[in-house]
Structure formats: C-alpha cells, structure tokens
Design an enzyme around this catalytic site. Structure first.
Site, PDB file in Angstrom:
ATOM      1  N   ASP A 208       0.842  -1.192   0.000  1.00 43.87           N
ATOM      2  CA  ASP A 208       0.000   0.000   0.000  1.00 43.87           C
ATOM      3  C   ASP A 208       0.876   1.241   0.000  1.00 43.87           C
ATOM      4  O   ASP A 208       1.933   1.269   0.617  1.00 43.87           O
ATOM      5  CB  ASP A 208      -0.944  -0.004   1.199  1.00 43.87           C
ATOM      6  CG  ASP A 208      -0.218   0.161   2.517  1.00 43.87           C
ATOM      7  OD1 ASP A 208       0.749  -0.586   2.765  1.00 43.87           O
ATOM      8  OD2 ASP A 208      -0.610   1.045   3.304  1.00 43.87           O
ATOM      9  N   SER A 209       0.430   2.278  -0.716  1.00 44.11           N
ATOM     10  CA  SER A 209       1.098   3.575  -0.761  1.00 44.11           C
ATOM     11  C   SER A 209       2.554   3.413  -1.218  1.00 44.11           C
ATOM     12  O   SER A 209       2.803   2.983  -2.339  1.00 44.11           O
ATOM     13  CB  SER A 209       1.001   4.244   0.609  1.00 44.11           C
ATOM     14  OG  SER A 209       1.370   5.592   0.549  1.00 44.11           O
ATOM     15  N   ALA A 210       3.522   3.727  -0.338  1.00 48.03           N
ATOM     16  CA  ALA A 210       4.922   3.542  -0.709  1.00 48.03           C
ATOM     17  C   ALA A 210       5.211   2.085  -1.049  1.00 48.03           C
ATOM     18  O   ALA A 210       6.006   1.787  -1.948  1.00 48.03           O
ATOM     19  CB  ALA A 210       5.826   4.000   0.440  1.00 48.03           C
TER      20      ALA A 210
END
EC number: 3.1.1.23
Length: 705
Positions: free
Chosen positions: A427-429
C-alpha cells in the site's frame, strides 16, 4: 442528490433561514442572529457562483476516467466533496430553521458550525477554480501536464498561502464516511497534542501518553484544533511525523491490534545476511544470473523480514529457517506445538511491502490485515522491513525489497510455499515498491511475479499538479507539506551517508518510554481536567500568532498575505478571494532529477521498463490525493497492452487498509484487496495447468517458471 437539485435546495434553505431570522424584532440571540444572516448570505453568494462551475465539470469529467466502467478522477472527487459540504449546510440549515425558537437550541454552537462550513465552502470554491485552470491548461483527457513546470509551481504557491485550518476543526472529515469521523477526530487531536511536547522532554509513548491526556482544549475548541493542525503540517519537520506514525509500533498499541486480528500459528521475524544469490534466467533455466545484496549508501547489509502464516506448513519449523531467526523470536517447532497439524507447502506466496511514506512504520504496523490475508487466502505472507528514509534514501529500500524477492524465490520451501504463484502486495509507498521491484526483475531477466496488488500506490513522487492533488489542502492524513517532506526524504535531497544505528526508527525510544507510561498518565490526567476548566490554556507552549482565539477563527475578512511569487498567483473571478493563512507553509521542491527516475516514479517509466510486467491490480480511493496517479498509470499500462485493473472505492481516505477494522466501508475496501490478490493466484487456470506440466519436466526449478 444530483447537483441540478442541490443548488436550488441550498438557495431555498438559505432564503428560509434569512426570512425567519430577519423576522420580528423581538427574536432572541441578537448578535448570533446577525452572524447567521451574514453567513447565510455568504453561502448564497458562493452557491450561485459554484452552480455553473459544477455544471461545466459534470459535462466533461467522464472523459478523464480510465473507462466507462471505472468512474473516478480528481475532477469527480472535487465535485463530490463540494456536494458533501453543501449537503451538510442544507442539513444544518433545516435544523436551525426548525429549532431556532426551541428552549434547548444552542445558538452560539450552531452559528459557529454554519460559519465553519461557510469557510470550507469558500476554500472549496477556490479549489474548483484552480481545477478549472488545470482543465483548461492540460491536454484533453489528461489529468497531469508533466511538462508544464509553471502550472505545478502555481499550484504549490497557492497551497502555501491558502487557509487550511477550517478543514480540520468543526468540519474535520466531512467528506469521508460518517463512521470514520470520530476516528479521524481522535487522530488529529492526538497529533496536535503530541506536537505540543514533541522534542521537549520525552519521546515515543511517554510523550504520547501525556499529550493525549492534555488534549481537552482541542475537544472543546475545534477552531484551536484546526489552527494547531495547520501549524504542525506547515512547520514541523520530518522527525515529528516519523515519531508520531511509529507510535503504532509500540507494544501497547500493537497489542490492541493483535487482539482485533486473527491468531496465527507462525509469526517470525527473520534477518537474511548479505550474500550473493544466483537465480535462473526466465528465458532459459539452464542459465543463471547473480543478484548482489543491497549496497547503496553504506555497503552490504542484512534484510529484515516477517513471516506470517495462519497455519503451520512444512519448512516453517525447519532448522534451516531457524538460522535466520531474529533474537525477538520464540523458536517454533512441532514439539513445542504438539496439537498443531503441519500442512503441506502452499502453491501460493504473498510478498508484502508496507506503506508509511518511505519514512516510517514496519510490518508490525500492518500486521493486522496481513494476518487476515493469511487466513482468508490460506497463504504464507512474507513482509519486508526495508530501511527507511531519510537515513536510507533511494535506492536502498528498492534494493532490499528486490533482494528479499529473490531470496524468497530461492528459499520458498522454508516459507511454507512452492511459489508456483507469487503475488506482490503493498500500500502507498509499498505499492510503489511492488511495481519497481517487478521492473527490476524484468530488467534483470529473472522471473517476474505472477501479479501485483497495489493499494493507493505512489507512482509519481513529485508535487506536479493534478485535480486530485488539490485534495492535499483538506486531507488530514496526506497534507501536501507532509507529502513533499516524505518524497524529499526518499529522494535523499539532504542525505548524509550515515548507517542507521537503530533500524526500527523510534522503536527503541518507545520501549524506554513504556516504563514511564503510568507516571505520564497520572500527570496528564490532572492537566486534562484543567484544560476543560480553561480551554485556552496551552500547556506552557507559546501560541503561534496565527492561532485563533475563540472568535477570531471565523475569518470573515480574508487575511491578504502576499504570496512569495506574484507571477505564479492564481487569478480568481472579480470579487472573490479565498481565505489566506497568516503564516505561509513551506513546501520542499521536488525538482531534483532523481524524482524523474523511473524506479522512483514508475508513472514516468519508458515502455521498455513496463512491457512484460505482470497483471497489476490497483485499488484506489475516490477521496485520495494520489487517485489521479493511479488513473494515469492504469491508462499508460493499458495503452501499452499491459494487463491492468483499477478499482475506485468511495468515501475513504488514503491508508484505508490499516483502518479495515474501523467500519464496514473500510472492511469492504480491504475485502476488495483480498479479492484482487485471489485473482492473481487463480487467474488463467488453463495456463496454470500448462505451467504445472512444464514444472514436472523442469523438476526442482518449478519455483522460477
């Protein structure tokens, strides 16, 4: 409610209230009545100006979707947020008109509520004008103009001076699912309280315990809360954010998380030494290539991982795996767990990269949903605790994650899997690292994973303008100033070559401070009670000049603070100007060439680094500032003929995976992520049968097919 009916409803509720409030002269609450009438007239003015603007967006925003089946882009999101704000105003207006003469009507409270939403409506009007500028300047159907640096500069300059506190006070989280609002309020109150004492006496849990219990003034004074949050997001450095986000790593909070999640048979932390690996080439298994250990910035070093498995499987209790155990493990074996049935190797394996802006958290922060994944899919999960920025900027994290992927391929039998199908998830990074690790595998000529599930991934690590990036003005979890600091940390713009002495960020400090927790709770309780008696008390911390008093937060007369670069100022319609902050935000530039590196920003990768990637399943949120990055990346992959899917969930913020236990909406979004991972494992079953036939001939090399 459709916008064609929304604005007439807004006009009517304002007219009804003005008519009632301007009625007989003996109406109570004289001063409050004047405030409400002034506020309602302002709302009418904003509404009349916004109606044609919204109609113009509604006529074209479908052209910016991925396809007709996937409605979602920043223009849609801005209109949706505006509609949500107007619905709140309509609801509040109807309540006021029905209860104004009631004995229990709280006139001051309702006037403050209406003023807060009027301020919010003003700022949203400004954002829609900026979005209109993007719509006019960008190419038709394009959400970004990556060649127009002046456009992005104007966006950043405008963000620096615009008033943001109204979004974090009474109106906090109005755009999200109602079930999330109490949680977001708790997070923001905790954050601003933590910011008061950060770096002064204690750190970690000690500071958190004291600050949480001195937060009463932010409960009774939402305007003060909003002003303090604006100050924090504009002025405090990256170390504050690293420290605050890492509180979730403490024994106390992670213990609560474990109680709410599934119990697993295997939860082991591993340390893999830095040795060269040899993997067969995907094109010819008789040939191999060497994969060096991570070396960026300070030379070879180990890679830390966490193995989670709901069921004990072959290999997970082996002596060979125990050689990689970290000291915090309680060694697991069948003799220690005689009642546990050991299952055969799973054909599947999940390799997980956590989020945290490249600067904070570890697999421990994300353990709750990883446990659920392992149970629901019946698959081992290997989560990588890569080194964090700014101590370990790009490419250290990517090197460690790629090395972990290669090690997992070579040692899948120790993890409880044959790795016949392997899915990268993050998720995200972590979503960024899933994509860039696959790009590295493709470039190295080794086996690529069978699929990727990337939740709200960061694919463009710059502050380039897009309509969804405008949401950073009101996003409590991803303000632009914080986002820019994280991106610069990962890019290493201020990096000094020093090997981190403590790889787990602030965890050692958290451990020390746990012993002070009871003392802090005792002292904090006294200050918390006092704060209710004196809401303006600031715990001995000097209040910023921009911090509002009980009434100064209304901002009816905008503070015209000059923007640093007038050539980049946004032009608004005559007679309109958004509210301005008295202190300018500082947004670190993202102009270094490293931000354009395709292994930093995969959205900018050339076709030769993207063609041949596995199927990528992106799960984004309609209210996430990174939404347009996901839409544009999916369009780019589809244009190259690459398999890609995009799912856009509604009414949730960035980081919803870590909130899966909060409400049914976040649980639904987490279930979508699980479904996409399952698709990776179950896709193309006919091809999988052919794959198994090939592995019989290839023998022990089946894991690399």
């Amino acid at each position: 409610m459709d916008h064609s009916a929304l604005f007439p409803a807004l006009e009517k509720v304002c007219e009804d209230n003005i008519s009632i409030l301007c009625g007989p002269s003996d109406m109570p609450y004289g001063t409050v009545t004047k405030r409400l009438v002034t506020c309602l007239k302002k709302i009418q003015e904003h509404g009349r100006a916004l109606e044609p603007l919204v109609s113009s967006f509604a006529a074209v925003y479908h052209h910016y979707d991925l396809d007709a089946q996937t409605p979602g882009n920043g223009y849609r999101s801005l209109v949706k947020i505006l509609q949500s704000c107007i619905l709140h105003i309509i609801h509040k207006g109807r309540y006021i008109s029905s209860n104004y003469n009631g004995a229990f009507f709280r006139a001051e409270h309702n006037a403050s509520e209406m003023e807060a939403y009027c301020n919010t409506l003003c700022q949203l009007r400004a954002l829609l004008h900026v979005a209109q500028m993007l719509l006019n300047d960008n190419e038709y159907g394009q959400l970004h103009n990556l060649q127009d640096e002046e456009l992005s500069s104007r966006f950043v300059q405008e963000y620096m001076s615009m008033h943001k506190a109204c979004f974090y006070g009474r109106c906090l989280g109005f755009q999200f699912s109602p079930a999330l609002r109490p949680f977001l309020q708790t997070i923001i109150i905790s954050m601003v309280s933590y910011g008061e004492t950060f770096g002064k006496q204690q750190s970690g849990v000690g500071t958190a315990a004291r600050s949480l219990l001195t937060s009463g003034k932010y409960v009774v004074n939402p305007e003060l809360r909003g002003a303090e949050f604006e100050r924090i997001t504009q002025n405090l450095d990256l170390q504050f954010w690293k420290s605050f986000w890492n509180i979730t790593e403490s024994d106390i909070l992670s213990g609560f998380t474990r109680i709410a999640s599934n119990t697993v048979q295997v939860n082991l932390t591993l340390t893999v030494p830095p040795v060269t690996l040899h993997l067969p080439l995907a094109s010819d298994h008789r040939l191999s290539t060497a994969v060096s250990p991570p070396v960026a910035h300070w030379g070879p070093g180990p890679v830390h991982m966490r193995l989670i498995s709901y069921e004990l499987r072959e290999g997970q209790d082996s002596e060979e795996l125990q050689t990689f155990f970290r000291s915090d493990n309680a060694p697991i074996s069948v003799s220690h767990l005689p009642w546990v049935q050991k299952l055969p190797l799973s054909p599947w394996l999940i390799l997980h990269f956590h989020g945290g802006g490249f600067v904070a958290q570890t697999s421990r922060s994300h353990e709750s949903y990883l446990r659920n994944w392992s149970k629901e899919l019946g698959v081992p999960v290997l989560s990588v605790d890569y080194s964090l920025s700014p101590e370990a900027p790009f490419p250290r994290a990517l090197e460690e994650c790629f090395y972990a992927y290669c090690w997992a391929l070579n040692n899948c039998h120790l993890l409880g899997s044959t790795a016949e199908r392997i899915c990268l998830a993050g998720d995200s990074a972590g979503g960024n690292l899933c994509i860039t690790v696959s790009m590295r595998a493709l470039a190295a000529g080794i086996r690529v994973p069978d699929g990727i599930m990337a939740a709200y991934p960061a694919t463009l690590l710059t502050t380039d303008a897009s309509p969804s990036r405008l949401l950073t003005l009101l996003d409590p979890l991803l303000p632009l100033g914080v986002l820019a600091r994280c991106l610069n940390a990962y890019a290493g713009t201020n990096f000094q070559t020093v090997q981190p002495s403590e790889r787990r960020g602030s965890l050692s400090a958290l451990g020390r401070d746990t012993a002070l927790l009871l003392s802090d709770l005792t002292q904090g309780a006294s200050k918390w009670i006092q704060s209710f008696l004196d809401p303006n008390r600031s715990s001995g911390v000097k209040r910023s000049q921009s911090t509002p008093q009980m009434r100064s937060e209304t901002h009816w007369t905008p503070t015209h603070t000059p923007v640093p670069d007038h050539d980049h100022h946004v032009s608004y319609p005559e007679g309109f100007e958004p509210l301005r902050s008295q202190n300018l935000a500082f947004i670190p530039p993202t102009s270094s060439p490293i931000f354009r590196n395709p292994f930093v920003s995969p959205l900018l990768a050339p076709p030769n680094l993207l063609k041949g990637l596995p199927p990528i399943h992106i799960v984004a949120s309609a209210l996430d500032a990174l939404l347009d990055d996901s839409v544009t990346f999916a369009k780019k992959l589809r244009g190259l003929g690459q398999p890609v899917s995009l799912t856009v969930v509604e009414d949730l913020p960035h980081g919803f995976l870590s909130l899966s236990h909060i409400c049914k909406e976040t649980q639904f979004a987490a279930d979508v992520c699980v479904s996409r991972i399952r698709e990776v494992f179950e896709q193309e079953k006919a091809t999988n049968v052919l794959h198994k036939m090939t592995t019989v001939q290839d023998g022990p090399q089946r894991a690399f097919s």
